[in-house]
Design a protein around this motif. Structure first.
Motif, mmCIF file in Angstrom:
data_model
loop_
_atom_site.group_PDB
_atom_site.id
_atom_site.type_symbol
_atom_site.label_atom_id
_atom_site.label_comp_id
_atom_site.label_asym_id
_atom_site.label_seq_id
_atom_site.Cartn_x
_atom_site.Cartn_y
_atom_site.Cartn_z
ATOM 1 N N ASP A 140 10.038 -8.617 -2.245
ATOM 2 C CA ASP A 140 9.319 -8.797 -1.085
ATOM 3 C C ASP A 140 8.779 -7.168 -0.893
ATOM 4 O O ASP A 140 7.753 -6.828 -0.727
ATOM 5 N N THR A 141 9.664 -5.812 -1.156
ATOM 6 C CA THR A 141 9.271 -4.796 -0.961
ATOM 7 C C THR A 141 8.368 -4.367 -1.975
ATOM 8 O O THR A 141 7.354 -3.696 -1.532
ATOM 9 N N ARG A 142 8.433 -4.599 -3.147
ATOM 10 C CA ARG A 142 7.277 -4.446 -4.376
ATOM 11 C C ARG A 142 6.008 -5.159 -4.134
ATOM 12 O O ARG A 142 5.045 -4.411 -4.179
ATOM 13 N N GLN A 143 6.243 -6.064 -3.610
ATOM 14 C CA GLN A 143 4.793 -7.004 -3.166
ATOM 15 C C GLN A 143 4.299 -6.026 -1.991
ATOM 16 O O GLN A 143 2.866 -5.943 -1.995
ATOM 17 N N LEU A 144 4.977 -5.868 -0.934
ATOM 18 C CA LEU A 144 4.462 -5.035 0.057
ATOM 19 C C LEU A 144 3.853 -3.562 -0.157
ATOM 20 O O LEU A 144 2.930 -3.023 0.263
ATOM 21 N N LYS A 145 4.597 -2.978 -1.003
ATOM 22 C CA LYS A 145 4.111 -1.617 -1.508
ATOM 23 C C LYS A 145 2.828 -1.772 -2.557
ATOM 24 O O LYS A 145 2.084 -1.014 -2.493
ATOM 25 N N ALA A 146 2.824 -2.828 -3.061
ATOM 26 C CA ALA A 146 1.621 -3.103 -3.801
ATOM 27 C C ALA A 146 0.477 -3.287 -2.913
ATOM 28 O O ALA A 146 -0.797 -2.795 -3.542
ATOM 29 N N VAL A 147 0.271 -3.552 -1.948
ATOM 30 C CA VAL A 147 -0.665 -3.770 -0.852
ATOM 31 C C VAL A 147 -0.752 -2.524 0.164
ATOM 32 O O VAL A 147 -1.436 -2.569 0.859
ATOM 33 N N LYS A 148 0.207 -1.628 -0.089
ATOM 34 C CA LYS A 148 0.316 -0.602 0.599
ATOM 35 C C LYS A 148 0.821 -0.855 2.273
ATOM 36 O O LYS A 148 0.293 -0.255 3.210
ATOM 37 N N GLY A 149 1.331 -1.884 2.485
ATOM 38 C CA GLY A 149 1.810 -2.343 3.885
ATOM 39 C C GLY A 149 0.697 -2.829 4.578
ATOM 40 O O GLY A 149 0.897 -3.089 5.927
ATOM 41 N N ARG A 150 -0.709 -3.078 4.282
ATOM 42 C CA ARG A 150 -1.775 -3.406 4.943
ATOM 43 C C ARG A 150 -1.819 -5.151 5.018
ATOM 44 O O ARG A 150 -2.719 -5.615 4.461
ATOM 45 N N VAL A 151 -0.913 -5.542 5.636
ATOM 46 C CA VAL A 151 -0.741 -7.180 5.838
ATOM 47 C C VAL A 151 -0.788 -7.510 7.182
ATOM 48 O O VAL A 151 0.104 -7.025 7.986
ATOM 49 N N ASP A 152 -1.774 -8.280 7.733
ATOM 50 C CA ASP A 152 -1.738 -8.997 9.008
ATOM 51 C C ASP A 152 -1.214 -10.178 8.656
ATOM 52 O O ASP A 152 -1.797 -11.146 8.128
#
Length: 156
Positions: free
Chosen positions: A86-98
């Motif tokens: 999950d951390t890798r997936q969030l870093k891939a989008v640079k934390g821009r998840v709404d």
């Protein structure tokens, strides 16, 4: 032989045999122009298929990141360890998840805007209590019990 089969199975075998055997007029079944596409139409069709696949992949990736963000928020809420995937997936989008509103509402149950999580927030059935008032009440009850025991017992 074919008449014996026709007698046993009826017209359905006749329909099956006409589909399997070549037509009697000598033309092949694939020679008709009715089902063929021109090169231009075929390219357009392939391009449309590629666009649909790309859109499906984008939607899948977006939902995958939303799920990872949801799991991350829930882990943070319940103070659980973080997951590397999950951390890798969030870093891939640079934390821009709404998160969608309904998912964000699930994560923020028991919290109001601008307040920190409460100690008793995990127990939503308990009424709002003031901890200092609760300790004062408990201390008063202990003092009262001590006084009644001292009056009743001569050794104390």
């Amino acid at each position: 032989m074919s008449s014996l089969v026709k007698l046993a199975f009826g017209d359905s075998v006749g329909q099956l045999v006409c589909c399997v055997s070549p037509p009697s007029d000598g033309k092949t079944a694939g020679a008709s122009k009715a089902g063929k596409l021109s090169r231009k139409d075929y390219r357009r069709h392939l391009q449309a298929l590629e666009e649909e696949k790309k859109k499906r992949d984008e939607d899948f990736a977006r939902k995958k990141v939303e799920r990872a963000a949801m799991r991350s928020h829930l882990r943070q809420k319940y103070q659980l360890g973080q997951n590397e995937t999950d951390t890798r997936q969030l870093k891939a989008v640079k934390g821009r998840v709404d998160l969608p509103e309904d998912l964000a509402a699930i994560v923020n149950v028991g919290r109001t805007a601008g307040t920190a999580p409460r100690l008793l927030g995990a127990f939503p059935g308990l009424p709002e209590t003031n901890l200092t008032e609760l300790t004062n009440t408990a201390q008063a009850a202990i003092n009262q019990l001590r006084q009644t025991t001292e009056r009743q017992c001569a050794l104390m």
